[in-house]
Motif scaffolding. Structure first.
Motif, PDB file in Angstrom:
ATOM      1  N   ILE A  19      -3.123   4.201   1.196  1.00  0.00           N
ATOM      2  CA  ILE A  19      -2.232   4.788   2.207  1.00  0.00           C
ATOM      3  C   ILE A  19      -0.773   4.719   1.776  1.00  0.00           C
ATOM      4  N   LEU A  20      -0.450   3.785   0.892  1.00  0.00           N
ATOM      5  CA  LEU A  20       0.934   3.646   0.435  1.00  0.00           C
ATOM      6  C   LEU A  20       1.403   4.907  -0.293  1.00  0.00           C
ATOM      7  N   PHE A  21       0.487   5.557  -0.989  1.00  0.00           N
ATOM      8  CA  PHE A  21       0.869   6.747  -1.755  1.00  0.00           C
ATOM      9  C   PHE A  21       1.269   7.895  -0.835  1.00  0.00           C
ATOM     10  N   GLU A  22       0.526   8.102   0.214  1.00  0.00           N
ATOM     11  CA  GLU A  22       0.878   9.155   1.174  1.00  0.00           C
ATOM     12  C   GLU A  22       2.187   8.820   1.873  1.00  0.00           C
ATOM     13  N   ILE A  84       4.860  -2.484  -6.830  1.00  0.00           N
ATOM     14  CA  ILE A  84       4.423  -3.053  -5.551  1.00  0.00           C
ATOM     15  C   ILE A  84       3.081  -3.733  -5.787  1.00  0.00           C
ATOM     16  N   ASP A  85       3.090  -5.053  -5.749  1.00  0.00           N
ATOM     17  CA  ASP A  85       1.885  -5.831  -6.029  1.00  0.00           C
ATOM     18  C   ASP A  85       1.188  -6.181  -4.710  1.00  0.00           C
ATOM     19  N   VAL A  86       0.314  -5.303  -4.273  1.00  0.00           N
ATOM     20  CA  VAL A  86      -0.407  -5.542  -3.023  1.00  0.00           C
ATOM     21  C   VAL A  86      -1.395  -6.691  -3.193  1.00  0.00           C
ATOM     22  N   TYR A  87      -1.962  -6.804  -4.369  1.00  0.00           N
ATOM     23  CA  TYR A  87      -2.962  -7.845  -4.639  1.00  0.00           C
ATOM     24  C   TYR A  87      -2.345  -9.240  -4.598  1.00  0.00           C
ATOM     25  N   SER A  88      -1.238  -9.406  -5.269  1.00  0.00           N
ATOM     26  CA  SER A  88      -0.456 -10.651  -5.239  1.00  0.00           C
ATOM     27  C   SER A  88      -1.284 -11.896  -5.562  1.00  0.00           C
ATOM     28  N   LEU A 132      -4.260  -4.544  11.015  1.00  0.00           N
ATOM     29  CA  LEU A 132      -3.227  -5.377  10.401  1.00  0.00           C
ATOM     30  C   LEU A 132      -3.226  -5.246   8.877  1.00  0.00           C
ATOM     31  N   ALA A 133      -4.387  -5.010   8.293  1.00  0.00           N
ATOM     32  CA  ALA A 133      -4.470  -4.821   6.836  1.00  0.00           C
ATOM     33  C   ALA A 133      -3.638  -3.623   6.395  1.00  0.00           C
ATOM     34  N   GLN A 134      -3.617  -2.571   7.213  1.00  0.00           N
ATOM     35  CA  GLN A 134      -2.800  -1.396   6.896  1.00  0.00           C
ATOM     36  C   GLN A 134      -1.329  -1.658   7.202  1.00  0.00           C
ATOM     37  N   GLU A 135      -1.065  -2.297   8.324  1.00  0.00           N
ATOM     38  CA  GLU A 135       0.319  -2.549   8.719  1.00  0.00           C
ATOM     39  C   GLU A 135       1.047  -3.403   7.688  1.00  0.00           C
ATOM     40  N   ASN A 136       0.388  -4.459   7.202  1.00  0.00           N
ATOM     41  CA  ASN A 136       1.034  -5.337   6.229  1.00  0.00           C
ATOM     42  C   ASN A 136       1.245  -4.661   4.879  1.00  0.00           C
ATOM     43  N   ARG A 137       0.375  -3.736   4.537  1.00  0.00           N
ATOM     44  CA  ARG A 137       0.584  -2.978   3.303  1.00  0.00           C
ATOM     45  C   ARG A 137       1.798  -2.055   3.429  1.00  0.00           C
ATOM     46  N   LEU A 138       1.886  -1.359   4.532  1.00  0.00           N
ATOM     47  CA  LEU A 138       3.018  -0.444   4.732  1.00  0.00           C
ATOM     48  C   LEU A 138       4.329  -1.213   4.880  1.00  0.00           C
ATOM     49  N   LYS A 139       4.266  -2.416   5.403  1.00  0.00           N
ATOM     50  CA  LYS A 139       5.456  -3.258   5.534  1.00  0.00           C
ATOM     51  C   LYS A 139       6.080  -3.566   4.166  1.00  0.00           C
ATOM     52  N   ASP A 151       1.931   6.221  10.412  1.00  0.00           N
ATOM     53  CA  ASP A 151       0.876   7.126  10.862  1.00  0.00           C
ATOM     54  C   ASP A 151       0.132   7.718   9.663  1.00  0.00           C
ATOM     55  N   VAL A 152      -0.439   6.859   8.851  1.00  0.00           N
ATOM     56  CA  VAL A 152      -1.248   7.286   7.707  1.00  0.00           C
ATOM     57  C   VAL A 152      -2.533   6.466   7.702  1.00  0.00           C
ATOM     58  N   ASP A 153      -3.619   7.095   7.332  1.00  0.00           N
ATOM     59  CA  ASP A 153      -4.913   6.420   7.272  1.00  0.00           C
ATOM     60  C   ASP A 153      -5.537   6.640   5.896  1.00  0.00           C
ATOM     61  N   PRO A 154      -6.402   5.736   5.465  1.00  0.00           N
ATOM     62  CA  PRO A 154      -7.092   5.942   4.183  1.00  0.00           C
ATOM     63  C   PRO A 154      -7.911   7.227   4.206  1.00  0.00           C
ATOM     64  N   LYS A 155      -7.872   7.956   3.098  1.00  0.00           N
ATOM     65  CA  LYS A 155      -8.617   9.218   2.996  1.00  0.00           C
ATOM     66  C   LYS A 155      -9.301   9.287   1.629  1.00  0.00           C
ATOM     67  N   ILE A 156     -10.526   9.809   1.643  1.00  0.00           N
ATOM     68  CA  ILE A 156     -11.234  10.098   0.400  1.00  0.00           C
ATOM     69  C   ILE A 156     -11.377  11.609   0.299  1.00  0.00           C
ATOM     70  N   PHE A 157     -11.059  12.143  -0.857  1.00  0.00           N
ATOM     71  CA  PHE A 157     -11.017  13.590  -1.042  1.00  0.00           C
ATOM     72  C   PHE A 157     -12.228  14.055  -1.842  1.00  0.00           C
ATOM     73  N   LEU A 158     -13.139  14.734  -1.156  1.00  0.00           N
ATOM     74  CA  LEU A 158     -14.336  15.284  -1.779  1.00  0.00           C
ATOM     75  C   LEU A 158     -14.156  16.783  -1.993  1.00  0.00           C
ATOM     76  N   ASN A 159     -14.902  17.329  -2.931  1.00  0.00           N
ATOM     77  CA  ASN A 159     -14.853  18.789  -3.114  1.00  0.00           C
ATOM     78  C   ASN A 159     -16.233  19.404  -2.863  1.00  0.00           C
ATOM     79  N   GLU A 160     -16.267  20.703  -2.710  1.00  0.00           N
ATOM     80  CA  GLU A 160     -17.503  21.397  -2.357  1.00  0.00           C
ATOM     81  C   GLU A 160     -18.550  21.317  -3.463  1.00  0.00           C
ATOM     82  N   GLU A 161     -18.102  21.230  -4.699  1.00  0.00           N
ATOM     83  CA  GLU A 161     -19.051  21.118  -5.812  1.00  0.00           C
ATOM     84  C   GLU A 161     -19.864  19.823  -5.696  1.00  0.00           C
ATOM     85  N   GLU A 162     -19.190  18.733  -5.353  1.00  0.00           N
ATOM     86  CA  GLU A 162     -19.883  17.457  -5.179  1.00  0.00           C
ATOM     87  C   GLU A 162     -20.904  17.537  -4.052  1.00  0.00           C
TER      88      GLU A 162
END
Length: 356
Positions: A19-22, A84-88, A132-139, A151-162
């Motif tokens: 979500i950080l990328f978006e 940005i070291d989310v893993y830390s 909270l897992a999302q909030e702390n990442r965006l923080k 206002d961002v949520d995790p998304k997986i992008f599939l295509n029609e071929e798959e």
């Protein structure tokens, strides 16, 4: 601005941190964004339009000091402006420090703060109405942007071929999902102490089949876990057994595609639940007694993605009990999380999902 985000280990964590990328892209469309992840987590970020480059951290690099040093040098050559070291953890902190980025952001930990220019304190409670897992990442974006888009949520992008390829596989196995209500069941958590007792789960499946004749079940597991599948089936009634679709996807990406054909995902909270939500499939997550629902679960007001925790039904069991105690005694607590507590809520969830 050239930015590296580090999130190693678990699939669900890698998906959540995406979500950080978006969020960054919305604030700085021209930024060059790289993601450092473990190789096995790649399927959840394939085709993500917000990520410019994926850097795979392999087991070979992790286990070899020489290869790890070469890896550090390759990171330094990238000349990142921000890391940005989310893993830390120790290794990721070393990667952050070795990058020589002017801005290095990580979780505030007394033994790691030497590696970061901006150690960030994690919140213990929600402020933004999201997990909270999302909030702390965006923080962690606070040193970069004045206004952070939460206002961002995790998304997986599939295509029609798959999707077409998987449909073909189903056809070859004489499996049709037409005129059925396929439900993916996450039968195992990421560890035994995050796994709802299999006899209890079987009882829930029996209840659903008795309520909804059109329902069919697919199971999420990998080959070496087949003994748990057999155990679960041993507690299922015949009509439930007859409703189980025996189809195994050999890759994580194919599992995600298969999930996208389902009408709902139910079972243990974990990576599979997060993947279902990321492809917009309704989910019903059963939380382990020692895991905080606030960290990974959507708000209780969310009717599409439901979360259940023993604490919802028997809060008195959790009075003055810390995480360490709950984890040590999780088996006893799981035994108290009987199916009758969940059945009504689960049936209502499936009813709404069928009508949707």
């Amino acid at each position: 601005m050239k930015i590296l985000i580090i999130q190693q280990k678990m699939i669900g964590d890698v998906l959540t941190s995406s979500i950080l990328f978006e969020a960054i892209r919305k604030e700085n469309p021209s930024a060059e964004l790289h993601y450092l992840i473990y190789s096995h987590t790649l399927p959840v970020v394939l085709n993500n339009p917000y990520i410019d480059k994926i850097i795979e951290f392999t087991p070979q690099v992790e286990k070899s000091k020489i290869k790890f040093y070469s890896f550090l040098k390759s990171i330094r050559k990238e000349n990142y402006d921000v890391v940005i070291d989310v893993y830390s953890k120790n290794a990721s902190a070393l990667i952050s420090f070795f990058s020589r980025a002017k801005i290095r952001i990580g979780k505030s930990k007394s033994y790691l703060n030497w590696a970061y220019t901006h150690p960030i304190e994690s919140r213990k409670n929600r402020n933004k109405g999201i997990p909270l897992a999302q909030e702390n990442r965006l923080k962690m974006l606070e040193p970069l942007f004045k206004d952070i888009n939460y206002d961002v949520d995790p998304k997986i992008f599939l295509n029609e071929e798959e999707r077409s390829q998987l449909k073909m596989q189903l056809t070859q196995k004489n499996i049709s999902l037409e005129n059925k209500f396929p439900v993916m069941v996450n039968i195992l958590g990421s560890s035994p102490d995050k796994t709802y007792p299999l006899p209890y789960l079987a009882q829930l499946l029996n209840t659903l089949k008795a309520e909804f004749n059109e329902i069919t079940f697919l199971f999420n597991y990998i080959p070496h876990q087949s003994k748990f599948v057999d155990e679960l089936k041993s507690h299922c009634q015949k009509q439930t057994l007859d409703s189980i679709i025996d189809f195994y996807t050999p890759s994580l990406r194919e599992f995600i595609v298969l999930t996208s054909f389902c009408k709902a995902m139910i079972g243990n909270e974990g990576g599979a639940i997060h993947m279902a939500k990321a492809v917009n499939i309704p989910s019903f997550a059963i939380f382990s007694p020692w895991i905080r629902k606030e960290t990974w679960g959507n708000n209780d007001s969310d009717k599409k993605h439901l979360n259940v925790h023993l604490k919802d039904f028997k809060p008195e069991l959790f009075s003055d009990k810390n995480r360490k105690f709950l984890r040590k005694n999780q088996q006893e607590y799981y035994s108290k999380f009987e199916p009758y507590l969940l059945e009504k809520k689960l049936v209502q969830f499936i009813q709404k999902s069928i009508k949707a």
